[in-house]
Design a protein around this motif. Structure first.
Motif, mmCIF file in Angstrom:
data_model
loop_
_atom_site.group_PDB
_atom_site.id
_atom_site.type_symbol
_atom_site.label_atom_id
_atom_site.label_comp_id
_atom_site.label_asym_id
_atom_site.label_seq_id
_atom_site.Cartn_x
_atom_site.Cartn_y
_atom_site.Cartn_z
ATOM 1 N N ASP A 1 0.824 -1.208 0.000
ATOM 2 C CA ASP A 1 0.000 0.000 0.000
ATOM 3 C C ASP A 1 0.861 1.262 0.000
ATOM 4 O OD1 ASP A 1 -2.739 1.153 0.257
ATOM 5 O OD2 ASP A 1 -1.930 1.950 2.117
ATOM 6 N N ILE A 2 1.948 1.245 0.780
ATOM 7 C CA ILE A 2 2.855 2.397 0.808
ATOM 8 C C ILE A 2 3.470 2.635 -0.565
ATOM 9 C CG2 ILE A 2 5.068 3.223 1.721
ATOM 10 C CD1 ILE A 2 4.305 1.945 4.378
ATOM 11 N N MET A 3 3.813 1.542 -1.260
ATOM 12 C CA MET A 3 4.384 1.690 -2.607
ATOM 13 C C MET A 3 3.373 2.320 -3.562
ATOM 14 S SD MET A 3 7.516 0.769 -2.538
ATOM 15 C CE MET A 3 7.559 1.500 -0.899
ATOM 16 N N GLN A 4 2.113 1.922 -3.445
ATOM 17 C CA GLN A 4 1.083 2.498 -4.317
ATOM 18 C C GLN A 4 0.882 3.984 -4.007
ATOM 19 O OE1 GLN A 4 0.086 0.802 -6.830
ATOM 20 N NE2 GLN A 4 0.982 -1.133 -6.129
ATOM 21 N N ILE A 5 0.893 4.321 -2.722
ATOM 22 C CA ILE A 5 0.753 5.727 -2.322
ATOM 23 C C ILE A 5 1.952 6.537 -2.816
ATOM 24 C CG2 ILE A 5 0.722 7.294 -0.339
ATOM 25 C CD1 ILE A 5 -0.847 5.084 1.158
ATOM 26 N N GLU A 6 3.148 5.980 -2.616
ATOM 27 C CA GLU A 6 4.357 6.686 -3.038
ATOM 28 C C GLU A 6 4.373 6.903 -4.551
ATOM 29 O OE1 GLU A 6 8.176 6.644 -0.646
ATOM 30 O OE2 GLU A 6 8.532 5.091 -2.144
ATOM 31 N N LYS A 7 3.876 5.941 -5.279
ATOM 32 C CA LYS A 7 3.792 6.089 -6.736
ATOM 33 C C LYS A 7 2.884 7.259 -7.099
ATOM 34 C CE LYS A 7 3.024 3.411 -10.952
ATOM 35 N NZ LYS A 7 2.688 2.059 -11.495
ATOM 36 N N MET A 8 1.764 7.390 -6.402
ATOM 37 C CA MET A 8 0.861 8.523 -6.642
ATOM 38 C C MET A 8 1.517 9.847 -6.247
ATOM 39 S SD MET A 8 -2.941 7.068 -5.619
ATOM 40 C CE MET A 8 -2.514 6.276 -4.066
ATOM 41 N N VAL A 9 2.319 9.824 -5.180
ATOM 42 C CA VAL A 9 3.037 11.035 -4.762
ATOM 43 C C VAL A 9 4.022 11.453 -5.841
ATOM 44 C CG1 VAL A 9 4.745 11.934 -3.124
ATOM 45 C CG2 VAL A 9 2.771 10.660 -2.279
ATOM 46 N N PHE A 10 4.780 10.504 -6.364
ATOM 47 C CA PHE A 10 5.759 10.821 -7.408
ATOM 48 C C PHE A 10 5.070 11.367 -8.659
ATOM 49 C CE2 PHE A 10 9.276 7.653 -5.920
ATOM 50 C CZ PHE A 10 9.338 8.339 -4.724
ATOM 51 N N GLN A 11 3.861 10.885 -8.905
ATOM 52 C CA GLN A 11 3.089 11.362 -10.065
ATOM 53 C C GLN A 11 2.277 12.612 -9.734
ATOM 54 O OE1 GLN A 11 0.814 7.828 -10.917
ATOM 55 N NE2 GLN A 11 2.445 6.893 -12.125
ATOM 56 N N GLN A 12 2.378 13.067 -8.486
ATOM 57 C CA GLN A 12 1.688 14.267 -7.994
ATOM 58 C C GLN A 12 0.167 14.165 -8.136
ATOM 59 O OE1 GLN A 12 3.642 17.555 -10.033
ATOM 60 N NE2 GLN A 12 5.321 17.527 -8.566
ATOM 61 N N LYS A 13 -0.346 12.981 -7.886
ATOM 62 C CA LYS A 13 -1.800 12.768 -7.887
ATOM 63 C C LYS A 13 -2.308 12.978 -6.459
ATOM 64 C CE LYS A 13 -1.729 9.489 -11.759
ATOM 65 N NZ LYS A 13 -2.048 8.101 -12.209
ATOM 66 N N TRP A 14 -2.333 14.236 -6.057
ATOM 67 C CA TRP A 14 -2.599 14.556 -4.654
ATOM 68 C C TRP A 14 -4.018 14.188 -4.223
ATOM 69 C CZ3 TRP A 14 1.988 14.804 -3.159
ATOM 70 C CH2 TRP A 14 2.973 15.512 -3.855
ATOM 71 N N ASP A 15 -5.001 14.416 -5.072
ATOM 72 C CA ASP A 15 -6.386 14.060 -4.713
ATOM 73 C C ASP A 15 -6.525 12.555 -4.497
ATOM 74 O OD1 ASP A 15 -7.461 16.659 -4.797
ATOM 75 O OD2 ASP A 15 -7.667 16.572 -6.974
ATOM 76 N N ALA A 16 -5.841 11.788 -5.345
ATOM 77 C CA ALA A 16 -5.904 10.323 -5.216
ATOM 78 C C ALA A 16 -5.239 9.872 -3.918
ATOM 79 C CB ALA A 16 -5.233 9.664 -6.423
ATOM 80 N N VAL A 17 -4.132 10.509 -3.546
ATOM 81 C CA VAL A 17 -3.454 10.170 -2.283
ATOM 82 C C VAL A 17 -4.378 10.431 -1.102
ATOM 83 C CG1 VAL A 17 -1.552 10.780 -0.737
ATOM 84 C CG2 VAL A 17 -1.145 10.621 -3.197
ATOM 85 N N ILE A 18 -5.009 11.600 -1.090
ATOM 86 C CA ILE A 18 -5.909 11.968 0.013
ATOM 87 C C ILE A 18 -7.076 10.996 0.110
ATOM 88 C CG2 ILE A 18 -7.513 13.738 0.829
ATOM 89 C CD1 ILE A 18 -5.602 15.807 -0.526
ATOM 90 N N GLU A 19 -7.705 10.714 -1.015
ATOM 91 C CA GLU A 19 -8.865 9.819 -1.026
ATOM 92 C C GLU A 19 -8.469 8.416 -0.566
ATOM 93 O OE1 GLU A 19 -12.235 8.097 -4.154
ATOM 94 O OE2 GLU A 19 -10.637 9.432 -4.862
ATOM 95 N N HIS A 20 -7.351 7.926 -1.056
ATOM 96 C CA HIS A 20 -6.910 6.564 -0.719
ATOM 97 C C HIS A 20 -6.642 6.419 0.775
ATOM 98 C CE1 HIS A 20 -4.900 2.679 -1.439
ATOM 99 N NE2 HIS A 20 -4.054 3.073 -0.501
ATOM 100 N N ILE A 21 -5.936 7.381 1.357
ATOM 101 C CA ILE A 21 -5.568 7.264 2.772
ATOM 102 C C ILE A 21 -6.772 7.476 3.679
ATOM 103 C CG2 ILE A 21 -4.142 8.288 4.590
ATOM 104 C CD1 ILE A 21 -2.000 8.786 2.497
ATOM 105 N N GLU A 22 -7.688 8.355 3.285
ATOM 106 C CA GLU A 22 -8.885 8.559 4.106
ATOM 107 C C GLU A 22 -9.783 7.328 4.098
ATOM 108 O OE1 GLU A 22 -9.334 13.447 3.740
ATOM 109 O OE2 GLU A 22 -10.797 12.136 2.758
ATOM 110 N N LYS A 23 -9.773 6.583 2.997
ATOM 111 C CA LYS A 23 -10.611 5.379 2.929
ATOM 112 C C LYS A 23 -10.039 4.242 3.761
ATOM 113 C CE LYS A 23 -12.954 5.901 -1.543
ATOM 114 N NZ LYS A 23 -13.087 5.351 -2.924
ATOM 115 N N SER A 24 -8.706 4.201 3.889
ATOM 116 C CA SER A 24 -8.080 3.099 4.637
ATOM 117 C C SER A 24 -7.027 3.643 5.586
ATOM 118 C CB SER A 24 -7.453 2.096 3.665
ATOM 119 O OG SER A 24 -6.528 2.751 2.802
#
Length: 593
Positions: free
Chosen positions: A300-323
């Motif tokens: 899960d951390i790798m998936q989040i970090e991948k979104m961070v590197f791609q600067q998909k900030w909304d996706a990071v926020i939504e993903h972490i708030e859900k889990s």
């Protein structure tokens, strides 16, 4: 004739069953990496950067085993795409089966002997490759050893030992410490295939050659410590599941040719079916152990970090708030994403904050350095981000993210010549060339920087006055505001720290600055701190013409009602009150009970 035909038919049946199992194993591996284990591709692809230059190659020519790692890094580029990565990594167990079968056939002169041992080995490699510490060059090193053994065994017997003697220095230079594995393979081959009178001379020549090559390389060629020459590029030998599994697997490959069944020509239906059953059990056991060791949080951390590197900030926020999870790295990235979206003081408590102010920024140690510089880049402290990115490059070598951070921070700081050097490196790569070309245009046409909204924002956040950066980020952020009073990201990080420390009184006294910084509304959690301040019966200071919204006033009344009517509300897991739990009030009172 009838009996011989029966044996042949049984061999064909068993062979077909094993082939089916082999391709089922391949399919299972592809499915695993596509749907469950793709984080490994992201992790390993970002740990190295293959650069198509002679200087990059020269770095690997200076030590035994360097060329093996160079080859692995070249193949590692395929991990950039999950599909290619899954197909590539899943092919190694299949290739292993083919090589082992070829070697077993040369030993036993049988077309069907050893298939089940080969599939067991493939299951072992499948299991090993699921570890983040097992890099692609580890698999390549094992496969090249088996390929070399096949080439030696294919020669006439009188040429085998002399070929080993002549070729071993080149093999050691290419594969480094993996040559110890190759020596073990040849040791096993001598015991399994050589006539008894020739075994002792063969073993003496084997170990004499290996020892001589090691001494020459150590004392006269590379002048490196012996322990390094005997360890690189093998995995670090330590008491861990991966290390024990890897070296046990190597021993299996070395000694399996000595098993009596490999050299036996007899095939019975009972034994054949027993082999199929045993292989099936091993395959199921492999799936079980992979499932058992699967680290969902790490993936899960790798998936989040991948979104961070791609600067998909909304996706990071939504993903972490859900889990939500009590993990420092997840919470650090959550806060980073909030800040990049300008929501840090609006949604700070919509996610877990188990580490308080420690989740706002990370230490500068080697464990966190690859992640720590994003915080400084976010708040506009490009000098610190640049320093940590450079330190990361020194410690870990060229990596995509540390080079990209160096490019952006050098452009922001106006050091275009330095930025051009890093852009040149990225231009010589397969997966990051287009990114580099984009920034090369900015370097060659400096006014073009103002067309890049990200760089413009960071330039506007940069402090006008230089100051000494320390490891105390509270000091750094206050110094940032002193150098640039209109930096909302640094301001909100300061407020977030106060909120996480439950210092709501200090928060209230900062509100008067907000109107001058361009705020028209007070962020939600700051409003909540103001109402808590008032609830304590304290005299409200000047708020700079800003007022608390009616919605937050209403929410506070609801929170008070819920808290007063249910004394266990703070400890309750009742999802119907989630909206009230996403508040500073809930965070403030939760640890009080």
């Amino acid at each position: 004739m009838i009996e011989t035909g029966g044996i042949t038919n049984r061999r064909i049946l068993v062979f077909n069953n094993h082939v089916a199992i082999k391709w089922m194993l391949y399919a299972a591996s592809v499915v695993y990496y596509l749907f469950f284990g793709s984080g490994l591709f992201f992790y390993q692809e970002n740990r190295s950067l293959f650069i198509f230059t002679y200087d990059y190659l020269q770095h690997f020519l200076s030590k035994p085993g360097g060329l093996l790692v160079y080859m692995g890094n070249f193949l590692n580029q395929g991990y950039y795409y999950n599909v290619i990565g899954a197909l590539l990594i899943s092919s190694f167990p299949v290739i292993l089966i083919s090589l082992l079968m070829k070697n077993f056939r040369l030993l036993s002169k049988s077309n069907s002997r050893g298939m089940h041992f080969s599939i067991i080995a493939a299951c072992g490699l499948f299991f090993l490759q699921t570890f983040y510490d097992h890099f692609i060059y580890h698999s390549v090193g094992l496969l090249l050893g088996l390929l070399w053994m096949y080439a030696l065994m294919s020669l006439k017997k009188k040429y085998q030992l002399i070929s080993f003697f002549v070729l071993f220095p080149a093999v050691y230079y290419f594969a480094g410490a993996f040559s110890l594995f190759y020596v073990g393979l040849y040791f096993s081959f001598i015991l399994a295939a050589s006539p008894k009178p020739q075994r002792l001379p063969g073993l003496i020549l084997l170990f004499a050659t290996s020892f001589t090559v090691f001494i020459v390389f150590k004392e006269f060629v590379f002048l490196q410590p012996g322990d390094k020459l005997l360890s690189f590029p093998l995995p670090v030998l330590k008491f861990s599941v991966f290390s024990i599994s890897f070296y046990s697997f190597c021993l299996y490959l070395i000694f399996v040719p000595l098993l009596p069944e490999i050299n036996s020509m007899a095939v019975s239906e009972k034994r054949s079916m027993k082999h199929v059953a045993s292989v099936s059990v091993v395959c199921l056991a492999t799936v079980f152990f992979i499932t058992l060791k699967f680290d969902k949080e790490q993936e899960d951390i790798m998936q989040i970090e991948k979104m961070v590197f791609q600067q998909k900030w909304d996706a990071v926020i939504e993903h972490i708030e859900k889990s939500p999870s009590a993990n420092l790295i997840r919470q650090y990235y959550y806060n980073l994403a909030l800040s990049e979206k300008g929501l840090l003081c609006d949604k700070l408590f919509f996610g877990s904050q188990d580490f308080k102010e420690k989740s706002l920024s990370l230490p500068h140690s080697s464990e966190y350095i690859n992640r720590a510089y994003y915080f400084y880049y976010c708040i506009g402290l490009s000098k610190a981000a640049n320093y940590l990115a450079f330190e990361s490059m020194v410690i870990n070598g060229y990596q995509p993210e540390n080079l990209k951070m160096l490019v952006k921070t050098e452009i922001i700081r106006g050091n275009l010549k330095i930025a051009e050097r890093f852009v040149h490196l990225l231009k010589q790569t397969l997966n990051y060339r287009n990114w580099a070309l984009k920034y090369e245009k900015i370097i060659h046409d400096p006014p073009a920087v103002y067309s890049d909204s990200e760089l413009v924002e960071k330039m506007e956040l940069t402090p006008e006055n230089d100051f000494f950066i320390t490891t105390d980020d509270n000091y750094n952020m206050n110094a940032m505001l002193w150098g640039n009073p209109n930096n909302p990201k640094a301001f909100e990080y300061i407020i977030a720290r106060m909120l996480l420390e439950k210092d709501f009184k200090a928060v209230v006294y900062q509100v008067k600055k907000m109107k001058g910084m361009g705020y028209n509304d007070i962020p939600r959690h700051i409003e909540e701190a103001i109402l808590l301040y008032m609830h304590e019966g304290l005299e409200l200071p000047y708020l700079g013409e800003l007022t608390v919204s009616n919605k937050t006033l209403k929410d506070f009344k609801n929170f008070q009602s819920a808290f007063l009517s249910d004394t266990n509300f703070i400890l309750s897991e009742d999802d119907t009150k989630n909206e009230l739990k996403n508040t500073f009030w809930y965070y403030f009172y939760k640890n009080e009970h």
